[in-house]
Design a protein around this motif. Sequence first.
Motif, PDB file in Angstrom:
ATOM      1  N   ILE A 189      -4.179   3.593   7.347  1.00  0.00           N
ATOM      2  CA  ILE A 189      -4.865   2.437   6.741  1.00  0.00           C
ATOM      3  C   ILE A 189      -6.119   2.100   7.543  1.00  0.00           C
ATOM      4  CG2 ILE A 189      -4.684  -0.060   6.273  1.00  0.00           C
ATOM      5  CD1 ILE A 189      -3.077   1.539   4.254  1.00  0.00           C
ATOM      6  N   ARG A 190      -5.996   2.117   8.859  1.00  0.00           N
ATOM      7  CA  ARG A 190      -7.165   1.833   9.703  1.00  0.00           C
ATOM      8  C   ARG A 190      -8.274   2.852   9.479  1.00  0.00           C
ATOM      9  NH1 ARG A 190      -4.115   0.871  14.601  1.00  0.00           N
ATOM     10  NH2 ARG A 190      -3.633  -1.339  14.797  1.00  0.00           N
ATOM     11  N   SER A 203      -6.464   3.696   1.114  1.00  0.00           N
ATOM     12  CA  SER A 203      -6.150   2.557   0.235  1.00  0.00           C
ATOM     13  C   SER A 203      -4.649   2.494  -0.034  1.00  0.00           C
ATOM     14  CB  SER A 203      -6.868   2.706  -1.104  1.00  0.00           C
ATOM     15  OG  SER A 203      -8.200   3.135  -0.941  1.00  0.00           O
ATOM     16  N   TYR A 204      -4.043   3.664  -0.223  1.00  0.00           N
ATOM     17  CA  TYR A 204      -2.604   3.779  -0.471  1.00  0.00           C
ATOM     18  C   TYR A 204      -2.052   4.949   0.329  1.00  0.00           C
ATOM     19  CZ  TYR A 204      -3.049   0.786  -4.637  1.00  0.00           C
ATOM     20  OH  TYR A 204      -3.282  -0.241  -5.494  1.00  0.00           O
ATOM     21  N   LEU A 205      -0.790   4.845   0.707  1.00  0.00           N
ATOM     22  CA  LEU A 205      -0.105   5.908   1.439  1.00  0.00           C
ATOM     23  C   LEU A 205       0.998   6.472   0.565  1.00  0.00           C
ATOM     24  CD1 LEU A 205       0.415   3.867   4.720  1.00  0.00           C
ATOM     25  CD2 LEU A 205      -1.573   5.222   4.059  1.00  0.00           C
ATOM     26  N   LYS A 226       0.835  -1.212   0.000  1.00  0.00           N
ATOM     27  CA  LYS A 226       0.000   0.000   0.000  1.00  0.00           C
ATOM     28  C   LYS A 226       0.864   1.255   0.000  1.00  0.00           C
ATOM     29  CE  LYS A 226      -4.128  -1.877   2.139  1.00  0.00           C
ATOM     30  NZ  LYS A 226      -3.893  -3.315   2.078  1.00  0.00           N
ATOM     31  N   VAL A 239      -1.758  -4.842   8.632  1.00  0.00           N
ATOM     32  CA  VAL A 239      -2.335  -4.073   7.510  1.00  0.00           C
ATOM     33  C   VAL A 239      -1.328  -3.981   6.352  1.00  0.00           C
ATOM     34  CG1 VAL A 239      -3.870  -2.671   8.920  1.00  0.00           C
ATOM     35  CG2 VAL A 239      -1.564  -1.816   8.430  1.00  0.00           C
ATOM     36  N   PRO A 285       1.486   5.183   9.302  1.00  0.00           N
ATOM     37  CA  PRO A 285       0.927   4.357   8.229  1.00  0.00           C
ATOM     38  C   PRO A 285      -0.224   3.475   8.718  1.00  0.00           C
ATOM     39  CG  PRO A 285       3.320   4.326   8.133  1.00  0.00           C
ATOM     40  CD  PRO A 285       2.952   5.065   9.381  1.00  0.00           C
ATOM     41  N   MET A 313       3.720  -1.859   9.319  1.00  0.00           N
ATOM     42  CA  MET A 313       2.333  -2.148   8.946  1.00  0.00           C
ATOM     43  C   MET A 313       2.009  -3.625   9.117  1.00  0.00           C
ATOM     44  SD  MET A 313       2.270   0.414   5.741  1.00  0.00           S
ATOM     45  CE  MET A 313       0.722  -0.044   5.015  1.00  0.00           C
TER      46      MET A 313
END
Length: 233
Positions: A198-199, A203-205, A4, A233, A194, A228
């Motif tokens: 995500i939590r 969708s992407y970082l 991600k 995640v 990160p 992550m």
Amino acid sequence: MESKIIAALDVPTAADAAQAVREIGDAVSFYKVGLELFLAAGPQVLEMLRGEGKKIFLDLKFHDIPRTVAHAVRSVLAYGPDLLTIHASGSTAMVKAAAEAVQEAGAQTKILAVTVLTSLDQGDMTLLGVTRSVEEQVLALAQMAVGAGAAGLVCSPLEAGKLRAALGPAPLLVTPGVRPAGAGVGDQKRVMTPAEAIRAGASYLVIGRPILGAPDRRAAAQAIHEEMAAIGV
Ligand code: C5P
């Protein structure tokens, strides 16, 4: 699991870009190319990334009349970007024109809309004649853009939770402003780790300086993956 992480290739020359990609190796498979690098190095930097088997987020933030944006989108589709940004503030017809240009070309590129730049505050909203709060404006532009055919949004990690709740699971939410636990924040004022991003629904970082500015770029990227993975995640 697909990574991600998108590393922001915020470097000034094609040679710097090639070196960064070489150094980072298989620790990153997705890169963001913005105006600085694209204008300095041209499409060849995208060819380099393709040649290395990397995915491309082309962050040129188009904002113009719909016809011009549609033509610009068509032009860059030749380079096969996976993600491409436009400004939601170009409004419905412009977002629609961008999305339709992709569809008509049969391309897989996903259009991401930028809502309110994180550099703007309430004072800027007033100056621009926007009576909504920044938060309300982000949500209104996000709903408009997704309704007009954008595949997703670029947003602050602090907005991700609200946007995910309002828009459901489908739109991609791509969030800069992410800092691994313990990293310097630089000029980013509102950050999340990160895992938190995500939590919250990202969708992407997009991660720049924590990777590019590290003494060992590959190890820095791997450490973020591990941070992550440690929480699943
Ligand atoms: O170095 P850093 O991790 O802050 O880089 C984040 C990247 O995401 C940069 O390329 C920056 O231009 C971009 N970006 C951002 N905030 C936004 C939109 C884009 O930091 N709201």
